[in-house]
Design a protein around this motif. Structure first.
Motif, PDB file in Angstrom:
ATOM      1  N   LEU A 196      66.268  52.983  18.909  1.00 53.98           N
ATOM      2  CA  LEU A 196      65.425  51.801  19.137  1.00 53.98           C
ATOM      3  C   LEU A 196      65.732  51.185  20.503  1.00 53.98           C
ATOM      4  N   HIS A 197      66.993  51.269  20.909  1.00 48.82           N
ATOM      5  CA  HIS A 197      67.328  50.742  22.235  1.00 48.82           C
ATOM      6  C   HIS A 197      66.661  51.591  23.326  1.00 48.82           C
ATOM      7  N   ALA A 198      66.627  52.907  23.118  1.00 45.31           N
ATOM      8  CA  ALA A 198      65.957  53.786  24.087  1.00 45.31           C
ATOM      9  C   ALA A 198      64.478  53.421  24.205  1.00 45.31           C
ATOM     10  N   LEU A 199      63.861  53.090  23.085  1.00 44.60           N
ATOM     11  CA  LEU A 199      62.444  52.693  23.112  1.00 44.60           C
ATOM     12  C   LEU A 199      62.276  51.401  23.919  1.00 44.60           C
ATOM     13  N   ARG A 200      63.202  50.460  23.743  1.00 41.80           N
ATOM     14  CA  ARG A 200      63.127  49.206  24.500  1.00 41.80           C
ATOM     15  C   ARG A 200      63.319  49.464  25.996  1.00 41.80           C
ATOM     16  N   ILE A 201      64.172  50.412  26.328  1.00 40.19           N
ATOM     17  CA  ILE A 201      64.384  50.747  27.745  1.00 40.19           C
ATOM     18  C   ILE A 201      63.085  51.268  28.367  1.00 40.19           C
ATOM     19  N   VAL A 202      62.452  52.228  27.697  1.00 44.29           N
ATOM     20  CA  VAL A 202      61.273  52.844  28.328  1.00 44.29           C
ATOM     21  C   VAL A 202      60.030  51.963  28.243  1.00 44.29           C
ATOM     22  N   THR A 203      59.991  51.032  27.285  1.00 44.66           N
ATOM     23  CA  THR A 203      58.802  50.178  27.183  1.00 44.66           C
ATOM     24  C   THR A 203      59.004  48.828  27.872  1.00 44.66           C
ATOM     25  N   TRP A 204      60.222  48.462  28.242  1.00 47.66           N
ATOM     26  CA  TRP A 204      60.435  47.132  28.795  1.00 47.66           C
ATOM     27  C   TRP A 204      61.437  47.081  29.954  1.00 47.66           C
ATOM     28  N   PHE A 205      62.646  47.569  29.753  1.00 49.37           N
ATOM     29  CA  PHE A 205      63.682  47.318  30.757  1.00 49.37           C
ATOM     30  C   PHE A 205      63.473  48.068  32.067  1.00 49.37           C
ATOM     31  N   GLU A 206      62.892  49.261  32.005  1.00 41.55           N
ATOM     32  CA  GLU A 206      62.625  49.972  33.251  1.00 41.55           C
ATOM     33  C   GLU A 206      61.469  49.275  33.968  1.00 41.55           C
ATOM     34  N   GLU A 207      61.694  48.922  35.236  1.00 43.30           N
ATOM     35  CA  GLU A 207      60.640  48.262  36.026  1.00 43.30           C
ATOM     36  C   GLU A 207      60.376  49.100  37.269  1.00 43.30           C
ATOM     37  N   ARG A 208      59.258  49.793  37.284  1.00 46.81           N
ATOM     38  CA  ARG A 208      58.926  50.646  38.424  1.00 46.81           C
ATOM     39  C   ARG A 208      57.464  50.514  38.841  1.00 46.81           C
ATOM     40  N   TYR A 209      56.692  49.800  38.040  1.00 49.02           N
ATOM     41  CA  TYR A 209      55.251  49.747  38.308  1.00 49.02           C
ATOM     42  C   TYR A 209      54.810  48.303  38.498  1.00 49.02           C
ATOM     43  N   ALA A 210      53.871  48.110  39.417  1.00 44.98           N
ATOM     44  CA  ALA A 210      53.401  46.755  39.711  1.00 44.98           C
ATOM     45  C   ALA A 210      52.507  46.228  38.582  1.00 44.98           C
ATOM     46  N   ALA A 211      51.807  47.132  37.888  1.00 44.11           N
ATOM     47  CA  ALA A 211      50.798  46.700  36.924  1.00 44.11           C
ATOM     48  C   ALA A 211      51.359  46.418  35.524  1.00 44.11           C
ATOM     49  N   PHE A 212      52.547  46.935  35.224  1.00 48.98           N
ATOM     50  CA  PHE A 212      53.087  46.753  33.866  1.00 48.98           C
ATOM     51  C   PHE A 212      54.598  46.936  33.882  1.00 48.98           C
ATOM     52  N   ARG A 213      55.243  46.468  32.807  1.00 48.19           N
ATOM     53  CA  ARG A 213      56.670  46.731  32.645  1.00 48.19           C
ATOM     54  C   ARG A 213      56.850  48.044  31.900  1.00 48.19           C
ATOM     55  N   GLY A 214      57.999  48.641  32.025  1.00 52.48           N
ATOM     56  CA  GLY A 214      58.283  49.892  31.332  1.00 52.48           C
ATOM     57  C   GLY A 214      57.698  51.084  32.062  1.00 52.48           C
ATOM     58  N   LEU A 263      70.019  35.037  22.246  1.00 51.44           N
ATOM     59  CA  LEU A 263      71.208  35.287  23.078  1.00 51.44           C
ATOM     60  C   LEU A 263      71.969  36.542  22.643  1.00 51.44           C
ATOM     61  N   THR A 264      72.125  36.717  21.327  1.00 53.41           N
ATOM     62  CA  THR A 264      72.948  37.834  20.841  1.00 53.41           C
ATOM     63  C   THR A 264      72.367  39.177  21.276  1.00 53.41           C
ATOM     64  N   ARG A 265      71.059  39.366  21.056  1.00 56.15           N
ATOM     65  CA  ARG A 265      70.419  40.630  21.422  1.00 56.15           C
ATOM     66  C   ARG A 265      70.437  40.812  22.943  1.00 56.15           C
ATOM     67  N   THR A 266      70.263  39.718  23.665  1.00 50.56           N
ATOM     68  CA  THR A 266      70.254  39.801  25.129  1.00 50.56           C
ATOM     69  C   THR A 266      71.610  40.287  25.649  1.00 50.56           C
ATOM     70  N   VAL A 267      72.685  39.760  25.070  1.00 49.96           N
ATOM     71  CA  VAL A 267      74.034  40.183  25.462  1.00 49.96           C
ATOM     72  C   VAL A 267      74.220  41.673  25.145  1.00 49.96           C
ATOM     73  N   ALA A 268      73.764  42.082  23.961  1.00 50.32           N
ATOM     74  CA  ALA A 268      73.904  43.493  23.559  1.00 50.32           C
ATOM     75  C   ALA A 268      73.106  44.402  24.492  1.00 50.32           C
ATOM     76  N   ASP A 269      71.898  43.983  24.855  1.00 48.63           N
ATOM     77  CA  ASP A 269      71.066  44.786  25.766  1.00 48.63           C
ATOM     78  C   ASP A 269      71.764  44.964  27.121  1.00 48.63           C
ATOM     79  N   TYR A 270      72.357  43.873  27.604  1.00 50.92           N
ATOM     80  CA  TYR A 270      73.034  43.928  28.907  1.00 50.92           C
ATOM     81  C   TYR A 270      74.210  44.903  28.841  1.00 50.92           C
ATOM     82  N   ILE A 271      75.019  44.778  27.796  1.00 45.33           N
ATOM     83  CA  ILE A 271      76.186  45.657  27.647  1.00 45.33           C
ATOM     84  C   ILE A 271      75.762  47.110  27.454  1.00 45.33           C
ATOM     85  N   ALA A 272      74.732  47.326  26.630  1.00 43.96           N
ATOM     86  CA  ALA A 272      74.312  48.701  26.319  1.00 43.96           C
ATOM     87  C   ALA A 272      73.868  49.459  27.564  1.00 43.96           C
TER      88      ALA A 272
END
Ligand code: MG
Length: 386
Positions: free
Chosen positions: A139-157, A360-369
């Motif tokens: 599930l974290h991998a899904l969040r990375i590819v749909t949200w945390f990766e920022e490479r496009y001007a038109a959308f996140r992920g 906050l809890t999930r945000t901290v976990a995302d940063y560490i992961a």
């Protein structure tokens, strides 16, 4: 002997995922590329992502710290990933499945892993459990590819196709729609396509053989111990000793392990072919509606695989030689988690911006992961850790 079996017949073509069909759909519509298929583009998007590059600094078995690995040639999570991609491509090609989709899924299969391997993942999961949450690397991998990766001007992920996103979450397990309503887009009541089903065993085969190699090379495992304890290894090693009685032990290990790898891949390939034929399936829909997953090893090979894995847990992953590294990983993940929770001002700006929606809890976990082994050490020091 390595059996000189003829190459397995390919599966009926209707079973492979079609790069021009519904599964190639993206959340944000994009014009087709002049000469690259949607799944080849997804593979490239993953390969060019930051989270993919960070795999080079993440533990497979040995930490990627300057002081820690007993040598510079042991697998990192990146080289492990490339080995899984090689095996997955071979399997998909031989079976007539979509090799580009299989490769994209293999490249993505570990990008959700936190630093310090399984010790890091366990520590993060336990830290979250105290807050009624948990850590799931798929599930974290899904969040990375749909949200945390920022490479496009038109959308996140990365705006990956639905087939790749489905495979990222379902390659190793199923998720129930009642428990995970946010995942309903991913056909939770259906089996994943074979390209995704293969990844889990390609992963198992890759790390089983690689970890025997690294375990022996590090001196934590002895050749005698592996011969005694791993039924899958011994007959192949005996064969090599017969063929090359004067070969140095290191080369007899390599020769035996490549035979083990070949035997596992061949068995898996034959099982998929046999099970698809027994089902009489000729379309992807029939694979998706099958009562169980079809990418499995034969019962005898599965028993050998499970026993070899058990051997590695007892004698390598959880051996006294690894205890110090695991203790170190647990201390840093737990300590940093608590420090960031107590003072969210220590989070970088872009992560702090996630707190209102994610908590906050999930945000901290995302940063560490997202961190590599050496980066978490640096942040831990900066936060006053010792
Ligand atoms: Mg893996």
């Amino acid at each position: 002997m390595i059996e000189k079996s003829k190459p397995p017949a390919q599966l009926p073509p209707g079973i492979a995922v079609d790069g021009s069909g519904e599964l190639a759909r993206r959340t944000h519509a994009e014009p087709p590329h002049a000469y690259r298929s949607p799944f080849a583009r997804d593979s490239a998007r993953i390969l060019h992502a930051r989270s993919f590059r960070r795999l080079a600094g993440k533990t497979q078995v040995f930490a990627r710290l300057a002081s820690d690995p007993p040598g510079d040639h042991f697998r990192s999570r990146l080289t492990h990933t490339l080995e899984v991609a090689q095996i997955s491509r071979t399997l998909a090609h031989a079976l007539g499945l979509n090799t580009e989709l299989a490769e994209a899924l293999a490249l993505a299969h570990d990008i959700g892993h936190p630093p310090f391997g399984h010790a890091g993942e366990r520590a993060l999961d336990q830290a979250l459990a105290a807050h009624g949450l948990g850590f799931d690397h798929n599930l974290h991998a899904l969040r990375i590819v749909t949200w945390f990766e920022e490479r496009y001007a038109a959308f996140r992920g990365l705006n990956l196709t639905v087939a790749v996103r489905e495979g990222i979450i379902k390659h190793s397990r199923d998720y129930s729609a009642t428990e995970y309503p946010e995942l309903t887009e991913y056909f939770l009541d259906l089996r994943p396509p074979l390209e995704a089903q293969l990844i889990d065993l390609a992963d198992e085969i890759a790390y089983l053989t690689a970890d025997l190699d690294d375990g022996l090379d590090s001196g934590i495992l002895s050749l005698e111990q592996v011969r005694e304890g791993v039924a899958l290894f011994r007959p192949f090693h005996d064969e090599v000793l017969r063929l090359y009685p004067a070969a140095p032990p290191k080369l007899t290990v390599n020769e035996a392990l490549r035979r083990v790898l070949n035997a596992l891949v061949t068995d898996l390939m034959n099982q998929v072919r046999t099970r698809v034929a027994a089902l009489g399936a000729t379309t992807l829909d029939e694979i998706r509606l099958a009562p169980e997953r079809l990418a499995v090893l034969s019962p005898a090979m599965e028993a050998d695989r499970a026993a070899a894995k058990q051997f590695l847990y007892v004698n390598f992953y959880n051996s006294p030689a690894m205890e110090e590294a695991h203790g170190h990983a647990t201390k840093i993940v737990e300590g940093l988690f608590a420090a960031l929770l107590a003072d969210p001002g220590l989070l970088p700006e872009d992560h702090r911006a996630q707190i209102p929606t994610e908590g906050l809890t999930r945000t901290v976990a995302d940063y560490i992961a997202g961190m590599t082994d050496s980066y978490i050490e640096q942040v831990w020091m900066r936060c006053g850790g010792r």
